[in-house]
Design a protein around this motif. Structure first.
Motif, short mmCIF file in Angstrom:
data_model
loop_
_atom_site.label_atom_id
_atom_site.label_comp_id
_atom_site.label_asym_id
_atom_site.label_seq_id
_atom_site.Cartn_x
_atom_site.Cartn_y
_atom_site.Cartn_z
N MET A 56 4.74 15.87 5.85
CA MET A 56 4.92 14.71 6.72
C MET A 56 4.06 13.53 6.29
N MET A 57 2.97 13.79 5.59
CA MET A 57 2.12 12.71 5.10
C MET A 57 2.90 11.83 4.13
N VAL A 58 3.62 12.47 3.20
CA VAL A 58 4.46 11.70 2.27
C VAL A 58 5.58 10.99 3.01
N SER A 59 6.19 11.69 3.97
CA SER A 59 7.29 11.10 4.74
C SER A 59 6.86 9.84 5.46
N MET A 60 5.72 9.91 6.16
CA MET A 60 5.28 8.78 6.97
C MET A 60 4.69 7.66 6.13
N ALA A 61 4.10 7.99 4.99
CA ALA A 61 3.63 6.94 4.08
C ALA A 61 4.82 6.18 3.52
N SER A 62 5.88 6.91 3.17
CA SER A 62 7.11 6.28 2.68
C SER A 62 7.77 5.47 3.78
N PHE A 63 7.77 6.02 4.99
CA PHE A 63 8.37 5.34 6.13
C PHE A 63 7.63 4.03 6.43
N GLY A 64 6.30 4.06 6.35
CA GLY A 64 5.52 2.84 6.59
C GLY A 64 5.80 1.77 5.57
N ALA A 65 5.90 2.16 4.30
CA ALA A 65 6.23 1.19 3.25
C ALA A 65 7.62 0.63 3.46
N LEU A 66 8.55 1.49 3.86
CA LEU A 66 9.92 1.06 4.13
C LEU A 66 9.96 0.03 5.26
N THR A 67 9.15 0.26 6.28
CA THR A 67 9.08 -0.68 7.40
C THR A 67 8.64 -2.06 6.93
N ALA A 68 7.59 -2.09 6.14
CA ALA A 68 7.02 -3.37 5.70
C ALA A 68 7.97 -4.14 4.80
N VAL A 69 8.57 -3.46 3.85
CA VAL A 69 9.35 -4.20 2.84
C VAL A 69 10.79 -4.47 3.25
N LEU A 70 11.38 -3.58 4.06
CA LEU A 70 12.78 -3.78 4.45
C LEU A 70 12.88 -4.66 5.69
N MET A 71 12.24 -4.25 6.77
CA MET A 71 12.33 -4.99 8.02
C MET A 71 11.69 -6.37 7.90
N GLY A 72 10.50 -6.41 7.31
CA GLY A 72 9.80 -7.69 7.19
C GLY A 72 10.55 -8.70 6.34
N ASN A 73 11.03 -8.27 5.18
CA ASN A 73 11.72 -9.17 4.26
C ASN A 73 13.03 -9.69 4.83
N SER A 74 13.86 -8.80 5.33
CA SER A 74 15.21 -9.18 5.74
C SER A 74 15.19 -10.18 6.89
N GLU A 75 14.42 -9.90 7.93
CA GLU A 75 14.42 -10.78 9.10
C GLU A 75 13.80 -12.13 8.76
N ARG A 76 12.73 -12.12 7.97
CA ARG A 76 12.07 -13.39 7.66
C ARG A 76 12.96 -14.29 6.81
N ILE A 77 13.63 -13.72 5.83
CA ILE A 77 14.50 -14.53 4.95
C ILE A 77 15.67 -15.11 5.73
N ALA A 78 16.32 -14.29 6.57
CA ALA A 78 17.46 -14.78 7.34
C ALA A 78 17.06 -15.94 8.24
N LYS A 79 15.90 -15.83 8.87
CA LYS A 79 15.44 -16.89 9.77
C LYS A 79 15.02 -18.13 8.99
N GLU A 80 14.45 -17.94 7.81
CA GLU A 80 14.05 -19.09 7.00
C GLU A 80 15.27 -19.84 6.48
N ARG A 81 16.33 -19.13 6.20
CA ARG A 81 17.57 -19.80 5.77
C ARG A 81 18.11 -20.67 6.89
N GLU A 82 18.09 -20.16 8.11
CA GLU A 82 18.64 -20.93 9.23
C GLU A 82 17.74 -22.10 9.62
N SER A 83 16.43 -21.94 9.45
CA SER A 83 15.51 -23.01 9.83
C SER A 83 15.45 -24.14 8.80
N GLY A 84 15.99 -23.89 7.59
CA GLY A 84 15.98 -24.91 6.55
C GLY A 84 14.81 -24.80 5.59
#
Length: 248
Positions: A56-84
């Motif tokens: 589970m240590m490997v699972s949750m370390a991978s899960f944490g990295a996935l959270t940061a790079v997938l969720m953070g990137n996608s939402e921020r880019i979409a909002k930045e495109r709309e804001s100009g």
């Protein structure tokens, strides 16, 4: 604006976002401690030679990295495109590839604390014992592997709108985490679901770390599968970026 300046700006913005820091850095550690519960090194995961805490240590370390790079990137880019904001950056000397690389690099930097904290919790709280080279290799493999999902985050950010980016990201986020075996061992899945899981990038991603924990080199199949997904996601991100540029 130079790519390095944008990377520093992105990291600074992420560090000021307390909600993002909680879910990307602290939440995976708390989840690891909850999921591993009272299990110790004597508790084994069926179908593997790993203890429950180590698995589970490997699972949750991978899960944490996935959270940061997938969720953070996608939402921020979409909002930045709309804001100009993206349109403004195109008026500077920053090339398009510089923007994409800056987003990927900043997300990877933010994912590192999550990985380190989960591994530290595994060693200090749950008694996971590995050789020094294994800890270093484990950190490097999980961190490098997260770049695949950082590219996916960029692609989703250019594919979705500000209104649709969150549901699309959440479906990918939870779907890949659950079906890839990050929350529970894929060995507990029905046969047909195990066969599907073995072709998912998250399954290959976690397999890198578990091979290292067993003292082995990552399997070539997992490395090649993750590399293929990384090339696919990066190619999709580049194509969607060019498409978005033409519409601007």
């Amino acid at each position: 604006m130079k790519s390095g300046s944008l990377v520093r700006l992105e990291i600074s913005r992420s560090l000021r976002n307390k909600k993002f820091l909680f879910f990307s850095v602290l939440y995976p550690v708390l989840l690891f401690l909850i999921v591993s519960g009272s299990q110790d090194a004597s508790s084994r995961v069926g179908g593997t030679d790993l203890s429950v805490p180590a698995f589970m240590m490997v699972s949750m370390a991978s899960f944490g990295a996935l959270t940061a790079v997938l969720m953070g990137n996608s939402e921020r880019i979409a909002k930045e495109r709309e804001s100009g904001w993206v349109r403004q950056l195109r008026l500077t000397s920053l090339p398009g590839r510089g923007y994409v690389l800056a987003k990927t690099a900043s997300a990877a930097v933010i994912s590192l604390p999550s990985i380190v904290l989960v591994l530290a919790a595994g060693a200090v709280v749950k008694g996971v014992r590995l050789d020094a080279w294994q800890w270093l290799a484990l950190t490097g493999a999980i961190w490098a592997g997260s770049l695949c999902f950082a590219a996916l985050g960029v692609a989703v950010g250019y594919l979705a709108t500000g209104d649709t980016v969150r549901p699309i990201s959440m479906i990918l986020y939870f779907g890949l985490s659950l079906l890839g075996g990050l929350w529970m061992p894929a060995t507990t899945f029905p046969r047909w679901l195990r066969d599907l899981a073995e072709w998912l990038p998250t399954h290959a991603y976690a397999a890198l770390g578990r091979s290292i924990e067993l003292g082995d080199a990552p399997h070539a199949r997992d490395v090649l599968l993750l590399a293929a997904y990384c090339a696919l996601f990066a190619g999709a991100a580049a194509w969607l970026y060019r498409k978005d540029t033409l519409k601007a």
